[in-house]
Design an enzyme around this catalytic site. Structure first.
Site, PDB file in Angstrom:
ATOM      1  N   SER A 143       0.851  -1.197   0.000  1.00 44.51           N
ATOM      2  CA  SER A 143       0.000   0.000   0.000  1.00 44.51           C
ATOM      3  C   SER A 143       0.879   1.237   0.000  1.00 44.51           C
ATOM      4  O   SER A 143       2.010   1.196   0.520  1.00 44.51           O
ATOM      5  CB  SER A 143      -0.864   0.008   1.267  1.00 44.51           C
ATOM      6  OG  SER A 143      -1.509   1.259   1.429  1.00 44.51           O
ATOM      7  N   TYR A 156      -1.233  -0.701  10.828  1.00 49.05           N
ATOM      8  CA  TYR A 156      -1.273  -1.110   9.413  1.00 49.05           C
ATOM      9  C   TYR A 156      -0.016  -0.720   8.639  1.00 49.05           C
ATOM     10  O   TYR A 156       0.578  -1.556   7.940  1.00 49.05           O
ATOM     11  CB  TYR A 156      -2.503  -0.455   8.792  1.00 49.05           C
ATOM     12  CG  TYR A 156      -2.798  -0.786   7.351  1.00 49.05           C
ATOM     13  CD1 TYR A 156      -3.356  -2.012   6.998  1.00 49.05           C
ATOM     14  CD2 TYR A 156      -2.562   0.151   6.336  1.00 49.05           C
ATOM     15  CE1 TYR A 156      -3.669  -2.299   5.662  1.00 49.05           C
ATOM     16  CE2 TYR A 156      -2.876  -0.133   5.011  1.00 49.05           C
ATOM     17  CZ  TYR A 156      -3.429  -1.354   4.679  1.00 49.05           C
ATOM     18  OH  TYR A 156      -3.742  -1.629   3.370  1.00 49.05           O
TER      19      TYR A 156
HETATM   20  N1  LIG Z   1      -9.005  -0.957  -0.039  1.00 54.21           N
HETATM   21  C1  LIG Z   1      -7.980  -0.117  -0.002  1.00 54.21           C
HETATM   22  O1  LIG Z   1      -8.146   1.116   0.023  1.00 54.21           O
HETATM   23  C2  LIG Z   1      -6.581  -0.663  -0.009  1.00 54.21           C
HETATM   24  C3  LIG Z   1      -5.525   0.242  -0.232  1.00 54.21           C
HETATM   25  C4  LIG Z   1      -4.223  -0.226  -0.242  1.00 54.21           C
HETATM   26  C5  LIG Z   1      -3.981  -1.581  -0.050  1.00 54.21           C
HETATM   27  N2  LIG Z   1      -5.002  -2.431   0.168  1.00 54.21           N
HETATM   28  C6  LIG Z   1      -4.686  -3.836   0.385  1.00 54.21           C
HETATM   29  O2  LIG Z   1      -5.352  -4.623  -0.574  1.00 54.21           O
HETATM   30  C7  LIG Z   1      -5.565  -5.940  -0.044  1.00 54.21           C
HETATM   31  C8  LIG Z   1      -7.020  -6.339  -0.256  1.00 54.21           C
HETATM   32  O3  LIG Z   1      -7.834  -5.467   0.499  1.00 54.21           O
HETATM   33  P1  LIG Z   1      -9.348  -5.111   0.131  1.00 54.21           P
HETATM   34  O4  LIG Z   1      -9.436  -3.643   0.127  1.00 54.21           O
HETATM   35  O5  LIG Z   1      -9.793  -5.889  -1.036  1.00 54.21           O
HETATM   36  O6  LIG Z   1     -10.061  -5.579   1.472  1.00 54.21           O
HETATM   37  P2  LIG Z   1     -11.129  -6.690   1.818  1.00 54.21           P
HETATM   38  O7  LIG Z   1     -12.263  -6.645   0.883  1.00 54.21           O
HETATM   39  O8  LIG Z   1     -11.370  -6.539   3.281  1.00 54.21           O
HETATM   40  O9  LIG Z   1     -10.343  -8.053   1.527  1.00 54.21           O
HETATM   41  C9  LIG Z   1      -9.414  -8.611   2.400  1.00 54.21           C
HETATM   42  C10 LIG Z   1      -9.257 -10.075   2.045  1.00 54.21           C
HETATM   43  O10 LIG Z   1      -8.257 -10.650   2.902  1.00 54.21           O
HETATM   44  C11 LIG Z   1      -8.789 -11.868   3.422  1.00 54.21           C
HETATM   45  N3  LIG Z   1      -8.185 -12.202   4.689  1.00 54.21           N
HETATM   46  C12 LIG Z   1      -8.147 -11.445   5.826  1.00 54.21           C
HETATM   47  N4  LIG Z   1      -7.553 -12.134   6.808  1.00 54.21           N
HETATM   48  C13 LIG Z   1      -7.177 -13.339   6.277  1.00 54.21           C
HETATM   49  C14 LIG Z   1      -6.530 -14.489   6.788  1.00 54.21           C
HETATM   50  N5  LIG Z   1      -6.105 -14.553   8.057  1.00 54.21           N
HETATM   51  N6  LIG Z   1      -6.324 -15.539   5.958  1.00 54.21           N
HETATM   52  C15 LIG Z   1      -6.751 -15.498   4.674  1.00 54.21           C
HETATM   53  N7  LIG Z   1      -7.357 -14.449   4.130  1.00 54.21           N
HETATM   54  C16 LIG Z   1      -7.586 -13.388   4.938  1.00 54.21           C
HETATM   55  C17 LIG Z   1     -10.299 -11.620   3.536  1.00 54.21           C
HETATM   56  O11 LIG Z   1     -11.022 -12.825   3.513  1.00 54.21           O
HETATM   57  P3  LIG Z   1     -11.567 -13.625   4.787  1.00 54.21           P
HETATM   58  O12 LIG Z   1     -12.042 -12.620   5.776  1.00 54.21           O
HETATM   59  O13 LIG Z   1     -12.635 -14.460   4.181  1.00 54.21           O
HETATM   60  O14 LIG Z   1     -10.428 -14.444   5.264  1.00 54.21           O
HETATM   61  C18 LIG Z   1     -10.541 -10.868   2.246  1.00 54.21           C
HETATM   62  O15 LIG Z   1     -10.702 -11.777   1.177  1.00 54.21           O
HETATM   63  C19 LIG Z   1      -5.134  -5.876   1.429  1.00 54.21           C
HETATM   64  O16 LIG Z   1      -3.839  -6.390   1.568  1.00 54.21           O
HETATM   65  C20 LIG Z   1      -5.143  -4.386   1.716  1.00 54.21           C
HETATM   66  O17 LIG Z   1      -4.275  -4.048   2.777  1.00 54.21           O
HETATM   67  C21 LIG Z   1      -6.301  -2.012   0.190  1.00 54.21           C
END
Ligand SMILES: NC(=O)c1ccc[n+]([C@@H]2O[C@H](COP(=O)([O-])OP(=O)(O)OC[C@H]3O[C@@H](n4cnc5c(N)ncnc54)[C@H](OP(=O)(O)O)[C@@H]3O)[C@@H](O)[C@H]2O)c1
Length: 264
Positions: A143, A156
């Site tokens: 990120s 984070y």
């Molecule tokens: N959204 C943003 O603004 C943003 C910005 C920069 C970076 N990111 C990064 O992008 C990535 C995806 O985020 P997102 O925004 O798509 O969020 P999200 O919709 O909350 O997705 C997070 C995913 O991670 C999985 N997860 C969480 N804990 C886990 C575990 N212990 N084992 C296996 N899977 C796990 C969740 O599935 P389960 O709960 O089913 O396990 C879910 O599929 C993350 O790394 C986040 O830090 C997001």
């Protein structure tokens, strides 16, 4: 997301972690609709089954990325049933807004366990297999929050800074072995992760926009994929600022924001 299209001639086997919701889910559908074989992982087996039902190219492998042994076993099962993984997108992550006055050691440790060690647990078997084959592509979702410490980032941001450093550290070695390494640094994306945020999220984009940027970047083979452009410029500028000026901006944000609300 568009309807399924014909399979491409260069069909890849792709593993995506954190694919039950958000960016991972959209990426899985996008690649599957283009004819690639996609293995999807997360803890929520039910959501993965629903995703599997949307394309015959998607296969669910539920796993908790913090479980080292289970992740290694999952990689072995994916490779034995779907073939060698060509592209691994290590995307699973959690976000807890955290200030100094709400410091929560449990959440700090969970964040590092999922966001950082969850990636290293997956890297260990996948990277070794790719090195042995002399080919493959690893993509780590970090990120722009990993560029510099900002208010609420106490749990984070360090996990994402560690991931960027990990990817940088491995890049040159892997290149010699024929394996590509990419770090993906998104700005704000509208997903379940950001839904609970009560603060302004400048330049926030949809998951569709994110998927386009990520796929284009991965195809180009460049080391860093950072988007959206205006957020990239803002955060890269912050990274260059000397502490005296950086903390003026940082302090203004800290004073302005209401107390954080955590996503459960
Ligand atoms: N959204 C943003 O603004 C943003 C910005 C920069 C970076 N990111 C990064 O992008 C990535 C995806 O985020 P997102 O925004 O798509 O969020 P999200 O919709 O909350 O997705 C997070 C995913 O991670 C999985 N997860 C969480 N804990 C886990 C575990 N212990 N084992 C296996 N899977 C796990 C969740 O599935 P389960 O709960 O089913 O396990 C879910 O599929 C993350 O790394 C986040 O830090 C997001």
């Amino acid at each position: 997301m568009g309807p399924p299209s014909a399979a491409t001639s260069s069909r890849k086997t792709i593993w995506i972690t954190g694919a039950s919701t958000g960016i991972g889910r959209e990426l899985a559908l996008s690649y599957a609709y283009d004819g690639h074989r996609v293995a999807v992982s997360a803890r929520s087996a039910g959501k993965l089954s629903e995703l599997e039902a949307l394309s015959s190219n998607i296969t669910a492998f539920p796993v908790d990325v913090t479980d080292t042994g289970a992740v290694a076993a999952t990689v072995a099962t994916i490779e034995s049933t779907m073939g060698p993984i060509d592209l691994a997108i290590l995307n699973a992550g959690v976000w807890h807004a955290m200030t100094a006055s709400r410091y929560d050691l449990g959440k700090v440790k969970t964040s590092m366990d999922v966001n950082y060690f969850g990636v290293t647990n997956a890297l260990d078997p996948v990277m070794k297999a790719m090195i042995a084959r002399g080919r493959g592509h690893l993509a780590i979702v970090a990120s722009v929050a990993g560029y510099r410490g900002l208010p609420k980032g106490a749990a984070y941001a360090p996990t994402k800074a560690a991931l960027i450093s990990l990817a940088e550290s491995l890049y040159a070695d892997l290149k010699i072995k024929g394996v590509k390494m990419t770090v993906i640094n998104p700005g704000f994306i509208a997903t379940p992760m950001t839904e609970a945020n009560t603060f302004p999220m400048p330049f926030i984009v949809s998951t569709e926009t994110a998927v386009k940027a990520i796929r284009k970047g991965l195809d180009s083979g460049r080391f860093e994929i950072v988007f959206p452009g205006r957020m990239a410029v803002l955060m890269k500028t912050l990274r260059l600022l000397p502490y005296r000026i950086f903390f003026l901006a940082n302090g203004a944000i800290a004073k302005r924001e209401p107390p954080p609300k955590d996503k459960a």
